[in-house]
Design a protein around this motif. Structure first.
Motif, mmCIF file in Angstrom:
data_model
loop_
_atom_site.group_PDB
_atom_site.id
_atom_site.type_symbol
_atom_site.label_atom_id
_atom_site.label_comp_id
_atom_site.label_asym_id
_atom_site.label_seq_id
_atom_site.Cartn_x
_atom_site.Cartn_y
_atom_site.Cartn_z
ATOM 1 N N ASP A 12 0.861 -1.183 0.000
ATOM 2 C CA ASP A 12 0.000 0.000 0.000
ATOM 3 C C ASP A 12 0.897 1.232 0.000
ATOM 4 O O ASP A 12 1.611 1.490 0.972
ATOM 5 C CB ASP A 12 -0.895 -0.020 1.240
ATOM 6 N N LEU A 13 0.859 1.984 -1.078
ATOM 7 C CA LEU A 13 1.745 3.138 -1.219
ATOM 8 C C LEU A 13 1.124 4.424 -0.710
ATOM 9 O O LEU A 13 1.726 5.494 -0.832
ATOM 10 C CB LEU A 13 2.136 3.319 -2.695
ATOM 11 N N THR A 14 -0.062 4.343 -0.124
ATOM 12 C CA THR A 14 -0.759 5.555 0.288
ATOM 13 C C THR A 14 -0.520 5.931 1.740
ATOM 14 O O THR A 14 -0.887 7.029 2.160
ATOM 15 C CB THR A 14 -2.275 5.404 0.070
ATOM 16 N N ARG A 16 2.164 5.918 5.299
ATOM 17 C CA ARG A 16 3.545 5.843 5.776
ATOM 18 C C ARG A 16 3.585 4.838 6.915
ATOM 19 O O ARG A 16 3.099 5.089 8.013
ATOM 20 C CB ARG A 16 4.015 7.223 6.256
ATOM 21 N N SER A 27 1.372 9.314 3.563
ATOM 22 C CA SER A 27 2.790 9.282 3.219
ATOM 23 C C SER A 27 3.218 10.569 2.529
ATOM 24 O O SER A 27 2.498 11.099 1.679
ATOM 25 C CB SER A 27 3.083 8.091 2.306
ATOM 26 N N TRP A 31 4.654 8.587 -5.389
ATOM 27 C CA TRP A 31 5.011 7.408 -6.160
ATOM 28 C C TRP A 31 4.391 7.472 -7.554
ATOM 29 O O TRP A 31 3.285 7.976 -7.734
ATOM 30 C CB TRP A 31 4.499 6.130 -5.489
ATOM 31 N N HIS A 46 0.156 2.489 -9.915
ATOM 32 C CA HIS A 46 -0.210 3.449 -8.871
ATOM 33 C C HIS A 46 0.224 4.821 -9.367
ATOM 34 O O HIS A 46 1.422 5.069 -9.558
ATOM 35 C CB HIS A 46 0.494 3.108 -7.548
ATOM 36 N N ALA A 237 10.027 7.312 -7.103
ATOM 37 C CA ALA A 237 9.667 7.871 -5.800
ATOM 38 C C ALA A 237 10.348 9.223 -5.622
ATOM 39 O O ALA A 237 11.554 9.347 -5.853
ATOM 40 C CB ALA A 237 10.079 6.921 -4.675
ATOM 41 N N THR A 252 10.125 -0.188 0.533
ATOM 42 C CA THR A 252 8.909 -0.297 -0.273
ATOM 43 C C THR A 252 9.240 -0.717 -1.693
ATOM 44 O O THR A 252 8.514 -1.525 -2.305
ATOM 45 C CB THR A 252 8.148 1.037 -0.269
ATOM 46 N N LEU A 256 7.836 -3.946 -3.814
ATOM 47 C CA LEU A 256 7.339 -3.935 -5.192
ATOM 48 C C LEU A 256 8.103 -4.952 -6.037
ATOM 49 O O LEU A 256 7.519 -5.636 -6.880
ATOM 50 C CB LEU A 256 7.464 -2.536 -5.778
#
Length: 266
Positions: A12-14, A16, A27, A31, A46, A237, A252, A256
């Motif tokens: 989940d990149l949303t 932190r 976060s 990304w 994403h 990023a 992170t 991935l």
């Protein structure tokens, strides 16, 4: 919302995840991610169209133009440009003249800044820009030569791009004039610190998975684009350097990479 193919775990990149409270917060990391299968179809993304700084990833466009337009035995003299430090090996070698092919290998393997600027001296930034337009890249570009000091008089970043465009470029590379040669140069990449850290390869000898990648590093920037077993990926990023740790970003990116490795079945 991110797209992903079921059956593969993606981070989940949303949020932190290393927030002091342990609960996770929004976060500060921006990304742009896009992963494509061997047919070019997106299996995970994403914010793939978000334009971010990509540091040395833009050197890929230079390598394509060199491969298709420059005599690879052309003698290139580093004394034709101003010295530049940071990444690279040529600055530590004694020879002043190398063929264009060898400079391309230095750029692909260790992102050599001096070799980059010498190749740009012979090719010209205008031709690299024209190549980008020819390839249909609307948001991905190499903006400048490498500089030890970047002032307000210079372009604010070396390169920028989107994960959607970069992953598609990597997918299409075998069919682009000079693309196979660029992929051969990319097989020498020694930077497996980001997404490619998940592939368990020797940085100096990539036995196992078939990996070709190019990375970019700057303050608040990490980028890794490549092809692994036919799967093209771009992971970018950006973050305010005082608001996120490099360790969080790299962890992170490794997750991935784990997702990509699971998808390609290794």
């Amino acid at each position: 919302m991110p797209r992903h193919r079921p059956g593969v775990g993606w981070p989940d990149l949303t949020v932190r995840r290393n927030a002091p409270t342990g609960r996770g917060t929004d976060s500060p990391i921006s990304w742009s991610v896009c992963v494509r299968d061997s047919g070019g179809q997106v299996v995970y993304d994403h914010r793939p169209d978000t334009v971010l700084s990509t540091a040395s990833v833009g050197k890929l466009l230079l390598l394509i133009e060199v491969a298709r337009a420059l005599p690879l035995d052309l003698p290139c003299d580093r004394r034709d440009v101003e010295p530049v430090a940071d990444s690279g090996l040529w600055q530590h070698l004694r020879t002043d003249v190398l063929p264009a092919h060898d400079l391309a290998v230095l750029v692909a393997s260790v992102s050599d800044n001096l070799a980059t600027n010498v190749l740009l001296h012979h090719v010209g930034l205008e031709r690299v820009a024209a190549l980008g337009h020819e390839l249909g890249l609307a948001s991905t570009a190499l903006h400048d030569m490498v500089r030890d000091v970047r002032t307000a008089a210079h372009p604010p970043r070396l390169s920028s791009g989107t994960a959607a465009e970069l992953s598609l470029l990597l997918h299409r590379l075998p069919g682009i004039d000079g693309g196979e040669r660029v992929l051969d140069w990319m097989r020498t990449s020694a930077d497996l610190s980001m997404v490619a850290s998940a592939f368990a390869l020797d940085p100096l000898s990539h036995d196992g998975l078939v990996l070709r990648n190019k990375t970019g590093t700057d303050d608040g920037v990490r980028a890794d684009v490549g092809v692994v077993n036919g799967c093209a990926y771009a992971v970018l990023a950006n973050w305010p350097p005082d608001e996120a740790t490099v360790g969080e970003v790299l962890a992170t990116m490794r997750e991935l990479g784990d997702g990509i490795r699971a998808f390609v079945g290794n």
